[in-house]
Design a protein around this motif. Structure first.
Motif, PDB file in Angstrom:
ATOM      1  N   VAL A   1      43.408  38.489  41.243  1.00  0.00           N
ATOM      2  CA  VAL A   1      43.481  38.533  39.644  1.00  0.00           C
ATOM      3  C   VAL A   1      43.377  36.899  39.166  1.00  0.00           C
ATOM      4  N   VAL A   2      42.335  36.849  38.482  1.00  0.00           N
ATOM      5  CA  VAL A   2      42.010  35.926  37.675  1.00  0.00           C
ATOM      6  C   VAL A   2      42.009  35.928  36.232  1.00  0.00           C
ATOM      7  N   PHE A   3      42.558  35.087  35.436  1.00  0.00           N
ATOM      8  CA  PHE A   3      42.833  35.318  34.043  1.00  0.00           C
ATOM      9  C   PHE A   3      42.801  34.079  33.205  1.00  0.00           C
ATOM     10  N   ASN A   4      42.658  34.099  31.939  1.00  0.00           N
ATOM     11  CA  ASN A   4      43.088  33.237  31.159  1.00  0.00           C
ATOM     12  C   ASN A   4      43.410  33.670  29.576  1.00  0.00           C
ATOM     13  N   SER A   5      43.839  33.019  28.750  1.00  0.00           N
ATOM     14  CA  SER A   5      44.201  33.668  27.512  1.00  0.00           C
ATOM     15  C   SER A   5      44.181  32.293  26.637  1.00  0.00           C
ATOM     16  N   GLY A   6      43.685  32.427  25.429  1.00  0.00           N
ATOM     17  CA  GLY A   6      43.691  31.295  24.374  1.00  0.00           C
ATOM     18  C   GLY A   6      42.620  30.285  24.906  1.00  0.00           C
ATOM     19  N   VAL A   7      41.716  30.510  25.747  1.00  0.00           N
ATOM     20  CA  VAL A   7      40.826  29.372  26.086  1.00  0.00           C
ATOM     21  C   VAL A   7      39.302  29.568  25.736  1.00  0.00           C
ATOM     22  N   LEU A   8      38.582  30.806  25.969  1.00  0.00           N
ATOM     23  CA  LEU A   8      37.196  30.927  26.053  1.00  0.00           C
ATOM     24  C   LEU A   8      36.888  30.826  24.568  1.00  0.00           C
ATOM     25  N   GLU A   9      37.834  31.119  23.700  1.00  0.00           N
ATOM     26  CA  GLU A   9      36.971  31.342  22.117  1.00  0.00           C
ATOM     27  C   GLU A   9      36.905  30.071  21.795  1.00  0.00           C
ATOM     28  N   HIS A  10      37.178  29.105  22.433  1.00  0.00           N
ATOM     29  CA  HIS A  10      37.094  27.564  21.923  1.00  0.00           C
ATOM     30  C   HIS A  10      35.681  27.149  22.398  1.00  0.00           C
ATOM     31  N   PHE A  11      34.728  27.876  23.373  1.00  0.00           N
ATOM     32  CA  PHE A  11      33.915  27.509  23.801  1.00  0.00           C
ATOM     33  C   PHE A  11      32.489  28.180  23.081  1.00  0.00           C
ATOM     34  N   ALA A  12      31.242  27.501  23.233  1.00  0.00           N
ATOM     35  CA  ALA A  12      30.170  28.262  22.911  1.00  0.00           C
ATOM     36  C   ALA A  12      29.590  29.222  24.056  1.00  0.00           C
ATOM     37  N   TYR A  13      28.919  30.204  23.461  1.00  0.00           N
ATOM     38  CA  TYR A  13      28.422  31.426  24.560  1.00  0.00           C
ATOM     39  C   TYR A  13      27.812  30.844  25.925  1.00  0.00           C
ATOM     40  N   GLU A  14      27.101  29.767  25.881  1.00  0.00           N
ATOM     41  CA  GLU A  14      26.781  29.297  27.394  1.00  0.00           C
ATOM     42  C   GLU A  14      27.740  28.885  28.154  1.00  0.00           C
ATOM     43  N   GLN A  15      28.623  28.232  27.651  1.00  0.00           N
ATOM     44  CA  GLN A  15      29.914  27.798  28.328  1.00  0.00           C
ATOM     45  C   GLN A  15      30.767  28.976  28.857  1.00  0.00           C
ATOM     46  N   ARG A  16      30.847  29.832  27.955  1.00  0.00           N
ATOM     47  CA  ARG A  16      31.502  31.184  28.328  1.00  0.00           C
ATOM     48  C   ARG A  16      31.148  31.817  29.178  1.00  0.00           C
ATOM     49  N   THR A  17      29.885  32.083  29.348  1.00  0.00           N
ATOM     50  CA  THR A  17      29.017  32.665  30.435  1.00  0.00           C
ATOM     51  C   THR A  17      29.254  31.845  31.822  1.00  0.00           C
ATOM     52  N   ALA A  18      29.116  30.714  31.720  1.00  0.00           N
ATOM     53  CA  ALA A  18      29.439  29.786  32.905  1.00  0.00           C
ATOM     54  C   ALA A  18      31.012  30.018  33.515  1.00  0.00           C
ATOM     55  N   ALA A  19      31.924  29.809  32.432  1.00  0.00           N
ATOM     56  CA  ALA A  19      33.376  30.197  32.963  1.00  0.00           C
ATOM     57  C   ALA A  19      33.724  31.743  33.570  1.00  0.00           C
ATOM     58  N   VAL A  20      32.982  32.576  32.851  1.00  0.00           N
ATOM     59  CA  VAL A  20      33.149  33.958  33.337  1.00  0.00           C
ATOM     60  C   VAL A  20      32.496  34.046  34.783  1.00  0.00           C
ATOM     61  N   ALA A  21      31.353  33.565  34.887  1.00  0.00           N
ATOM     62  CA  ALA A  21      30.588  33.715  36.213  1.00  0.00           C
ATOM     63  C   ALA A  21      31.540  32.984  37.233  1.00  0.00           C
ATOM     64  N   GLU A  22      32.235  31.721  36.935  1.00  0.00           N
ATOM     65  CA  GLU A  22      32.911  31.260  38.112  1.00  0.00           C
ATOM     66  C   GLU A  22      34.553  32.029  38.198  1.00  0.00           C
ATOM     67  N   MET A  23      34.684  32.553  37.080  1.00  0.00           N
ATOM     68  CA  MET A  23      36.125  33.559  37.156  1.00  0.00           C
ATOM     69  C   MET A  23      35.765  34.614  38.336  1.00  0.00           C
ATOM     70  N   LEU A  24      34.631  35.200  37.808  1.00  0.00           N
ATOM     71  CA  LEU A  24      33.970  36.255  38.905  1.00  0.00           C
ATOM     72  C   LEU A  24      33.892  35.755  40.298  1.00  0.00           C
ATOM     73  N   ARG A  25      33.323  34.620  40.418  1.00  0.00           N
ATOM     74  CA  ARG A  25      32.965  34.148  41.801  1.00  0.00           C
ATOM     75  C   ARG A  25      34.177  34.285  42.737  1.00  0.00           C
ATOM     76  N   VAL A  26      35.555  33.712  42.213  1.00  0.00           N
ATOM     77  CA  VAL A  26      36.715  33.430  43.002  1.00  0.00           C
ATOM     78  C   VAL A  26      37.420  34.926  43.029  1.00  0.00           C
ATOM     79  N   THR A  27      36.970  35.835  42.469  1.00  0.00           N
ATOM     80  CA  THR A  27      37.696  36.987  42.337  1.00  0.00           C
ATOM     81  C   THR A  27      37.197  37.885  43.532  1.00  0.00           C
ATOM     82  N   GLY A  28      38.057  38.354  44.386  1.00  0.00           N
ATOM     83  CA  GLY A  28      37.788  39.259  45.620  1.00  0.00           C
ATOM     84  C   GLY A  28      37.171  40.581  45.139  1.00  0.00           C
TER      85      GLY A  28
END
Length: 190
Positions: free
Chosen positions: A104-131
């Protein structure tokens, strides 16, 4: 966005005994506990309150944030509550973990502070480390809720909003599509 200033000025010196949870954190923690994961990452943990509420059980909690003051406070909170966690200074956009190492990889109260491109990059990283078969959970405020939106705009206008600005996010379908990873997505209100 200046998170260092936020933690230095607004929150960084608070007494860990005074940290309280919000109803949404308790709801998210309940969902995380229900997954029965053995290895959990909170990517952008702040003070780690949601991880604390999710409990350790037999699992391992890893809390990542780039801000040292936030991590130090999270360590104090966990120690005060006699809870275990691994605290990692790192970048949400370049997670310092191997592929597929968390259930499980999660966050809350984080990604709404970033622009779309940054959110996409963060989501990609979260998916990468999730089995395989794992879960990524992202909690954001509901700016489509009239009471939340009005309170947010009211406090911003009066310079009473202590956090960086927030983007209105309905779901992460665009960000998920931008990662190129095919995953099953679901929007849920907690």
């Amino acid at each position: 966005m200046d998170w260092s200033s936020f933690y230095r000025q607004e929150q960084g010196t608070g007494d860990p005994r005074n940290v309280r949870s919000e109803e949404w954190q308790e709801g998210l923690a309940t969902k995380i506990r229900g997954l029965g994961a053995k290895r959990i990452l909170e990517a952008g943990c702040g003070y780690g309150v949601t991880s604390l509420l999710a409990g350790g059980g037999e699992g391992e909690r890893v809390l990542l944030d780039r801000e040292g003051k936030a991590l130090e406070q999270a360590k104090r909170i966990f120690a005060l509550r006699q809870e275990q966690g691994e605290f990692v200074a790192g970048d949400l956009f370049r997670l310092p973990f191997r592929d597929c190492c968390f259930e499980v990889v999660f966050n809350s109260g984080v990604l709404e502070h970033f622009a779309y491109e940054q959110r996409t990059a963060a989501v990609a990283e979260m998916l990468r480390v999730t089995g395989p078969g794992g879960t990524v959970m992202i909690g954001v405020p509901n700016h489509y809720s009239r009471p939340y939106r009005q309170a947010y705009l009211y406090r911003q206008k009066r310079k009473q909003w202590p956090y960086p600005d927030e983007h209105r996010i309905y779901d992460f379908s665009g960000e998920l599509e931008g990662t190129g990873v095919k995953v099953r997505a679901r929007r849920e209100t907690v």
